[in-house]
Design an enzyme around this catalytic site. Sequence first.
Site, PDB file in Angstrom:
ATOM      1  N   LYS A 194     -20.512  84.334  35.859  1.00 59.82           N
ATOM      2  CA  LYS A 194     -20.626  84.036  37.284  1.00 59.82           C
ATOM      3  C   LYS A 194     -20.960  85.330  38.007  1.00 59.82           C
ATOM      4  O   LYS A 194     -20.215  86.303  37.941  1.00 59.82           O
ATOM      5  CB  LYS A 194     -19.328  83.444  37.812  1.00 59.82           C
ATOM      6  CG  LYS A 194     -19.383  83.140  39.294  1.00 59.82           C
ATOM      7  CD  LYS A 194     -18.167  82.392  39.775  1.00 59.82           C
ATOM      8  CE  LYS A 194     -18.229  82.162  41.271  1.00 59.82           C
ATOM      9  NZ  LYS A 194     -17.062  81.440  41.779  1.00 59.82           N
ATOM     10  N   ARG A 204     -19.582  78.668  50.918  1.00 58.52           N
ATOM     11  CA  ARG A 204     -18.482  79.337  51.623  1.00 58.52           C
ATOM     12  C   ARG A 204     -18.377  78.818  53.057  1.00 58.52           C
ATOM     13  O   ARG A 204     -17.282  78.738  53.604  1.00 58.52           O
ATOM     14  CB  ARG A 204     -18.648  80.854  51.574  1.00 58.52           C
ATOM     15  CG  ARG A 204     -18.454  81.385  50.152  1.00 58.52           C
ATOM     16  CD  ARG A 204     -18.637  82.897  50.053  1.00 58.52           C
ATOM     17  NE  ARG A 204     -18.694  83.326  48.663  1.00 58.52           N
ATOM     18  CZ  ARG A 204     -19.047  84.545  48.268  1.00 58.52           C
ATOM     19  NH1 ARG A 204     -19.363  85.464  49.167  1.00 58.52           N
ATOM     20  NH2 ARG A 204     -19.069  84.835  46.983  1.00 58.52           N
ATOM     21  N   LYS A 216     -16.966  90.318  46.319  1.00 61.18           N
ATOM     22  CA  LYS A 216     -16.393  89.842  45.058  1.00 61.18           C
ATOM     23  C   LYS A 216     -16.902  90.639  43.847  1.00 61.18           C
ATOM     24  O   LYS A 216     -16.790  90.204  42.713  1.00 61.18           O
ATOM     25  CB  LYS A 216     -16.675  88.346  44.901  1.00 61.18           C
ATOM     26  CG  LYS A 216     -16.049  87.499  46.020  1.00 61.18           C
ATOM     27  CD  LYS A 216     -16.043  86.003  45.699  1.00 61.18           C
ATOM     28  CE  LYS A 216     -15.257  85.199  46.743  1.00 61.18           C
ATOM     29  NZ  LYS A 216     -15.126  83.770  46.385  1.00 61.18           N
ATOM     30  N   LYS A 247     -23.803  80.800  36.363  1.00 66.30           N
ATOM     31  CA  LYS A 247     -23.863  80.498  37.792  1.00 66.30           C
ATOM     32  C   LYS A 247     -24.292  81.735  38.564  1.00 66.30           C
ATOM     33  O   LYS A 247     -23.724  82.798  38.336  1.00 66.30           O
ATOM     34  CB  LYS A 247     -22.479  80.053  38.251  1.00 66.30           C
ATOM     35  CG  LYS A 247     -22.364  79.751  39.717  1.00 66.30           C
ATOM     36  CD  LYS A 247     -20.956  79.387  40.045  1.00 66.30           C
ATOM     37  CE  LYS A 247     -20.843  79.216  41.536  1.00 66.30           C
ATOM     38  NZ  LYS A 247     -19.494  79.039  41.978  1.00 66.30           N
ATOM     39  N   SER A 273     -25.203  76.173  45.931  1.00 68.83           N
ATOM     40  CA  SER A 273     -25.478  75.743  47.300  1.00 68.83           C
ATOM     41  C   SER A 273     -26.719  76.402  47.916  1.00 68.83           C
ATOM     42  O   SER A 273     -27.522  75.738  48.569  1.00 68.83           O
ATOM     43  CB  SER A 273     -24.255  76.006  48.174  1.00 68.83           C
ATOM     44  OG  SER A 273     -23.901  77.377  48.139  1.00 68.83           O
ATOM     45  N   TYR A 312     -26.024  69.751  43.625  1.00 67.31           N
ATOM     46  CA  TYR A 312     -25.922  68.953  44.848  1.00 67.31           C
ATOM     47  C   TYR A 312     -27.043  67.923  44.920  1.00 67.31           C
ATOM     48  O   TYR A 312     -27.021  67.045  45.764  1.00 67.31           O
ATOM     49  CB  TYR A 312     -25.952  69.885  46.072  1.00 67.31           C
ATOM     50  CG  TYR A 312     -24.827  70.888  46.013  1.00 67.31           C
ATOM     51  CD1 TYR A 312     -23.543  70.533  46.402  1.00 67.31           C
ATOM     52  CD2 TYR A 312     -25.021  72.176  45.490  1.00 67.31           C
ATOM     53  CE1 TYR A 312     -22.486  71.429  46.296  1.00 67.31           C
ATOM     54  CE2 TYR A 312     -23.979  73.081  45.386  1.00 67.31           C
ATOM     55  CZ  TYR A 312     -22.721  72.697  45.789  1.00 67.31           C
ATOM     56  OH  TYR A 312     -21.674  73.588  45.671  1.00 67.31           O
TER      57      TYR A 312
HETATM   58  C1  PBG Z   1     -15.113  79.788  44.306  1.00 67.75           C
HETATM   59  C2  PBG Z   1     -16.398  79.102  44.042  1.00 67.75           C
HETATM   60  C3  PBG Z   1     -17.603  79.437  44.654  1.00 67.75           C
HETATM   61  C4  PBG Z   1     -18.519  78.490  44.247  1.00 67.75           C
HETATM   62  C5  PBG Z   1     -17.875  77.612  43.374  1.00 67.75           C
HETATM   63  N1  PBG Z   1     -16.561  78.022  43.252  1.00 67.75           N
HETATM   64  C6  PBG Z   1     -17.935  80.468  45.664  1.00 67.75           C
HETATM   65  C7  PBG Z   1     -17.633  81.873  45.400  1.00 67.75           C
HETATM   66  O1  PBG Z   1     -17.423  82.320  44.286  1.00 67.75           O
HETATM   67  O2  PBG Z   1     -17.590  82.583  46.395  1.00 67.75           O
HETATM   68  C8  PBG Z   1     -19.946  78.451  44.714  1.00 67.75           C
HETATM   69  C9  PBG Z   1     -20.679  77.180  44.576  1.00 67.75           C
HETATM   70  C10 PBG Z   1     -21.931  77.082  45.339  1.00 67.75           C
HETATM   71  O3  PBG Z   1     -22.404  78.028  45.996  1.00 67.75           O
HETATM   72  O4  PBG Z   1     -22.506  75.987  45.302  1.00 67.75           O
HETATM   73  N2  PBG Z   1     -14.325  80.184  43.283  1.00 67.75           N
END
Ligand code: PBG
Length: 322
Positions: A194, A204, A216, A247, A273, A312
């Site tokens: 990730k 978010r 992060k 991801k 997203s 989505y």
């Molecule tokens: C949080 C989480 C995130 C997403 C899924 N779980 C956001 C992040 O890590 O800030 C993002 C999913 C998306 O953008 O569709 N643990």
Amino acid sequence: MYQRPRRNRKSPAIRNMIRETTMCVDNLIYPLFIVDGKGVKQKIGSMPGNFRWSLDTLLPEIEECMKLGLNSFVLFPALEEALKDSTATYSYDDANFYLKAIREIKKQFPEACLMSDVALDPYSSDGHDGFVQDGKILNDETLPILAKMALAQAEAGIDIVGPSDMMDGRIGYIREELDAAGFDQTSIMSYSAKYASAFYGPFRDALDSAPKAGDKKTYQMDPANKYEAILEAEIDVAEGADFLMVKPALCYLDIIHILKERFDVPISAYNVSGECAMLHAAAQNGWMDYDKAMQEMLLSIKRAGADIILTYFAKDYAKLSH
Ligand code: PBG
């Protein structure tokens, strides 16, 4: 000319016959956002067609998806600020509307496959995936919180827990706690690779879960790194992950490919997203054909090596293939 590749493209029948990659609704997981309350169906501005649902409005939505052949869902809670604290206690609270929703959906649709999100951020007053002290995101102190959260979700009947937090050692820690409590059949899909990505922006916003301070980057991966993804995946497999995830998806097709080549567990990819928002923005401007570009995006993720795609677009894709 002895070689004329165009001969294999001359008719739909031949093109269909030699197609290397096929997409199927069975491979898709549909993300859904849940809020407390009744009668809620709130639009998410940056993700047209996606909503924040209360349980009563979500149940018919799930039924509609299942009629289209879409049976797998990943659920995210959107909490009001008052329920958040630094140790995410609401995540395993008996009164948690998210856990109630899991129970109810499993009761009404036992054949649906439900996946959770395991990370502190939706519940955290700091907006980080781990426990924050003096501006640092602490690793080992976060693990018991994640395990409590995963256990509460397993008790509620979740099929797959999805640790998305990127703390070290969390897969093994969660696996041991689940097994010790008798949940040896609860699967783990690890967000293995990730990345610290700009493509999570709309998510978010949907959850109001952006970090209150900092970023992060001390736990999510550097987008420049490929071989580190292999290390993360090796650790997760050794610790008991049933699925590995990459991801985001579209800017990371090389990572999907390399994990698929190297590991024997199913590989999933999260078409996040921001990737969804980009296409919608272009389509709304009349710059791209939504249906065609969406299908091409999903196909390319599959072709790169993803067995499973969290997207989505899942419902729209299911409608098109119906
Ligand atoms: C949080 C989480 C995130 C997403 C899924 N779980 C956001 C992040 O890590 O800030 C993002 C999913 C998306 O953008 O569709 N643990």
